[in-house]
Motif scaffolding. Structure first.
Motif, mmCIF file in Angstrom:
data_model
loop_
_atom_site.group_PDB
_atom_site.id
_atom_site.type_symbol
_atom_site.label_atom_id
_atom_site.label_comp_id
_atom_site.label_asym_id
_atom_site.label_seq_id
_atom_site.Cartn_x
_atom_site.Cartn_y
_atom_site.Cartn_z
ATOM 1 N N THR A 16 -1.954 13.998 16.270
ATOM 2 C CA THR A 16 -3.206 12.903 17.106
ATOM 3 C C THR A 16 -3.071 11.905 16.881
ATOM 4 O O THR A 16 -2.072 11.157 15.858
ATOM 5 C CB THR A 16 -4.805 13.187 16.937
ATOM 6 O OG1 THR A 16 -5.096 13.113 15.279
ATOM 7 C CG2 THR A 16 -4.970 15.254 16.602
ATOM 8 N N GLU A 17 -4.040 10.676 17.082
ATOM 9 C CA GLU A 17 -3.407 9.473 17.157
ATOM 10 C C GLU A 17 -3.747 9.003 15.650
ATOM 11 O O GLU A 17 -4.858 8.776 15.736
ATOM 12 C CB GLU A 17 -4.096 7.929 17.674
ATOM 13 C CG GLU A 17 -3.420 6.661 17.839
ATOM 14 C CD GLU A 17 -4.424 6.103 18.697
ATOM 15 O OE1 GLU A 17 -4.903 4.907 18.876
ATOM 16 O OE2 GLU A 17 -4.118 6.109 20.186
ATOM 17 N N VAL A 18 -3.220 7.844 14.853
ATOM 18 C CA VAL A 18 -3.775 7.605 13.539
ATOM 19 C C VAL A 18 -3.953 6.062 13.356
ATOM 20 O O VAL A 18 -3.034 5.407 13.526
ATOM 21 C CB VAL A 18 -2.471 8.381 12.250
ATOM 22 C CG1 VAL A 18 -2.937 7.218 10.939
ATOM 23 C CG2 VAL A 18 -2.945 10.002 12.441
ATOM 24 N N THR A 19 -5.159 5.414 13.085
ATOM 25 C CA THR A 19 -5.742 4.444 12.188
ATOM 26 C C THR A 19 -5.382 4.265 11.293
ATOM 27 O O THR A 19 -5.651 4.736 10.132
ATOM 28 C CB THR A 19 -7.076 4.232 12.722
ATOM 29 O OG1 THR A 19 -7.638 4.669 13.924
ATOM 30 C CG2 THR A 19 -7.225 2.543 11.961
ATOM 31 N N THR A 20 -4.667 3.087 10.538
ATOM 32 C CA THR A 20 -3.797 2.647 9.316
ATOM 33 C C THR A 20 -5.109 1.849 8.889
ATOM 34 O O THR A 20 -5.477 0.528 9.699
ATOM 35 C CB THR A 20 -2.431 2.665 9.677
ATOM 36 O OG1 THR A 20 -1.783 3.536 9.813
ATOM 37 C CG2 THR A 20 -2.313 1.089 7.856
ATOM 38 N N LYS A 21 -5.357 1.461 7.787
ATOM 39 C CA LYS A 21 -6.609 0.506 7.239
ATOM 40 C C LYS A 21 -6.410 0.092 5.853
ATOM 41 O O LYS A 21 -5.561 0.970 4.763
ATOM 42 C CB LYS A 21 -7.711 0.782 7.833
ATOM 43 C CG LYS A 21 -8.926 -0.005 6.955
ATOM 44 C CD LYS A 21 -10.419 0.643 7.675
ATOM 45 C CE LYS A 21 -11.395 -1.038 6.756
ATOM 46 N NZ LYS A 21 -12.584 0.068 6.883
ATOM 47 N N LEU A 22 -6.448 -1.406 5.733
ATOM 48 C CA LEU A 22 -5.743 -1.828 4.530
ATOM 49 C C LEU A 22 -7.701 -1.643 3.793
ATOM 50 O O LEU A 22 -8.061 -2.263 4.154
ATOM 51 C CB LEU A 22 -5.626 -2.501 3.868
ATOM 52 C CG LEU A 22 -5.848 -3.949 2.748
ATOM 53 C CD1 LEU A 22 -4.829 -3.351 1.744
ATOM 54 C CD2 LEU A 22 -4.908 -5.351 2.702
ATOM 55 N N VAL A 23 -7.946 -0.431 2.590
ATOM 56 C CA VAL A 23 -8.902 -0.365 1.359
ATOM 57 C C VAL A 23 -9.296 -1.182 1.323
ATOM 58 O O VAL A 23 -10.439 -1.860 0.574
ATOM 59 C CB VAL A 23 -9.157 0.720 0.948
ATOM 60 C CG1 VAL A 23 -10.377 2.011 0.935
ATOM 61 C CG2 VAL A 23 -8.766 2.128 2.870
ATOM 62 N N SER A 24 -8.361 -1.452 0.131
ATOM 63 C CA SER A 24 -8.725 -2.590 -0.985
ATOM 64 C C SER A 24 -6.521 -3.016 -1.945
ATOM 65 O O SER A 24 -6.075 -2.625 -1.711
ATOM 66 C CB SER A 24 -9.643 -1.900 -2.840
ATOM 67 O OG SER A 24 -8.471 -0.662 -3.022
ATOM 68 N N GLY A 25 -7.334 -4.163 -2.672
ATOM 69 C CA GLY A 25 -6.078 -4.886 -2.985
ATOM 70 C C GLY A 25 -6.060 -6.225 -1.904
ATOM 71 O O GLY A 25 -5.723 -6.062 -0.824
ATOM 72 N N LYS A 26 -5.441 -7.368 -2.598
ATOM 73 C CA LYS A 26 -5.220 -8.345 -2.216
ATOM 74 C C LYS A 26 -3.852 -8.853 -3.104
ATOM 75 O O LYS A 26 -4.233 -8.233 -4.595
ATOM 76 C CB LYS A 26 -6.212 -8.908 -2.467
ATOM 77 C CG LYS A 26 -6.706 -10.886 -2.281
ATOM 78 C CD LYS A 26 -7.178 -11.649 -1.900
ATOM 79 C CE LYS A 26 -7.387 -12.615 -1.079
ATOM 80 N NZ LYS A 26 -8.209 -14.098 -1.557
ATOM 81 N N VAL A 27 -3.424 -9.871 -2.217
ATOM 82 C CA VAL A 27 -1.989 -9.862 -2.633
ATOM 83 C C VAL A 27 -1.769 -11.678 -2.677
ATOM 84 O O VAL A 27 -2.176 -12.149 -1.579
ATOM 85 C CB VAL A 27 -0.949 -9.589 -1.850
ATOM 86 C CG1 VAL A 27 0.942 -9.978 -2.735
ATOM 87 C CG2 VAL A 27 -0.378 -8.337 -2.255
ATOM 88 N N ASP A 28 -1.555 -12.033 -3.956
ATOM 89 C CA ASP A 28 -1.888 -13.442 -4.193
ATOM 90 C C ASP A 28 -0.711 -14.000 -4.079
ATOM 91 O O ASP A 28 0.601 -14.041 -5.263
ATOM 92 C CB ASP A 28 -2.471 -14.333 -5.723
ATOM 93 C CG ASP A 28 -2.719 -15.919 -5.195
ATOM 94 O OD1 ASP A 28 -2.199 -16.219 -4.435
ATOM 95 O OD2 ASP A 28 -2.794 -16.404 -6.645
ATOM 96 N N MET A 29 0.528 -14.748 -2.566
ATOM 97 C CA MET A 29 2.119 -15.132 -3.360
ATOM 98 C C MET A 29 1.677 -16.590 -3.768
ATOM 99 O O MET A 29 3.471 -17.020 -4.183
ATOM 100 C CB MET A 29 2.410 -15.152 -1.276
ATOM 101 C CG MET A 29 1.892 -14.060 -0.587
ATOM 102 S SD MET A 29 2.964 -12.647 -1.072
ATOM 103 C CE MET A 29 4.849 -13.117 -0.937
ATOM 104 N N GLY A 30 1.375 -17.412 -3.925
ATOM 105 C CA GLY A 30 1.313 -18.394 -5.664
ATOM 106 C C GLY A 30 1.123 -17.839 -6.699
ATOM 107 O O GLY A 30 1.288 -18.872 -7.453
ATOM 108 N N LYS A 44 -7.836 11.744 14.575
ATOM 109 C CA LYS A 44 -8.788 11.565 15.147
ATOM 110 C C LYS A 44 -10.335 12.454 14.773
ATOM 111 O O LYS A 44 -11.345 12.479 15.212
ATOM 112 C CB LYS A 44 -7.987 12.104 16.298
ATOM 113 C CG LYS A 44 -9.511 12.044 17.600
ATOM 114 C CD LYS A 44 -7.970 12.930 19.266
ATOM 115 C CE LYS A 44 -9.228 13.050 20.364
ATOM 116 N NZ LYS A 44 -8.505 13.878 21.572
ATOM 117 N N PHE A 45 -9.677 13.132 14.710
ATOM 118 C CA PHE A 45 -11.080 14.268 13.335
ATOM 119 C C PHE A 45 -11.263 13.858 11.982
ATOM 120 O O PHE A 45 -12.015 14.521 11.472
ATOM 121 C CB PHE A 45 -9.647 16.035 12.985
ATOM 122 C CG PHE A 45 -10.104 16.053 14.596
ATOM 123 C CD1 PHE A 45 -11.031 16.214 15.928
ATOM 124 C CD2 PHE A 45 -8.450 16.852 14.855
ATOM 125 C CE1 PHE A 45 -9.707 17.053 17.000
ATOM 126 C CE2 PHE A 45 -7.668 16.614 16.553
ATOM 127 C CZ PHE A 45 -8.920 17.314 17.386
#
Length: 170
Positions: A16-30, A44-45
């Motif tokens: 089925t169709e899949v939804t992708t989501k960022l659950v945790s974490g953050k990147v500081d590019m600086g 879907k299920f």
């Protein structure tokens, strides 16, 4: 701080169709370092799979070297009258690095060129006590800075020694 926008591409297999989501974490590019991001994949299920990935932020920007004198025809010269005292502090450059900050930088090498004859010149001149300017010629000064990430920048300047003393007569 730049926002992290280089999201990974996942190859997802499901019926089925899949939804992708960022659950945790953050990147500081600086800020250099390794960051962990957790993604969830929900079909879907409501079957869920998670995946952790590491993002490495590295420093690829070389520092800048600001030469202390920018006069003369080459824009990197210090022009002095013969006999003028020039100390090591007088020729310290300023290094600015995006990670390491700002610091002073001494030349790592100086060559004294007083003649067209190479054997009369002094290469690798010992300038720990300053620069002797009692004759006409020039010093070529060489600067090099390597930041903690291994990025290298180089620069150079000259001390031009001019005889500005008018001749005397009797």
């Amino acid at each position: 701080t730049k926002e992290f926008t280089d999201f990974p591409t996942f190859e997802i297999t499901d019926l089925t169709e899949v939804t992708t989501k960022l659950v945790s974490g953050k990147v500081d590019m600086g800020k250099v370092g390794t960051y962990t991001l957790t993604y969830s994949f929900t079909d879907k299920f409501n079957n869920v799979t998670t995946k952790e990935i590491n993002v490495n932020v590295v420093d690829t920007t070389a520092a800048t070297i600001e030469i202390p004198y920018t006069e003369g025809k080459n824009k990197n010269e210090m022009i002095v009258t013969a006999g003028t005292r020039v100390t090591l502090e007088d020729v310290m450059a300023v290094v600015t690095d995006n990670i390491d900050g700002v610091s002073k930088l001494a030349p790592y090498k100086a060559d004294l060129l007083i003649s067209n004859n190479p054997s009369e010149n002094i290469y690798n001149y010992d300038f720990s006590n300053g620069f002797d300017t009692n004759y006409q010629g020039r010093y070529n000064l060489y600067y090099k800075y390597e930041d903690k990430a291994g990025n290298v920048v180089t620069a150079g300047m000259m001390i031009m020694i001019k005889d500005k003393t008018a001749p005397t007569y009797k």
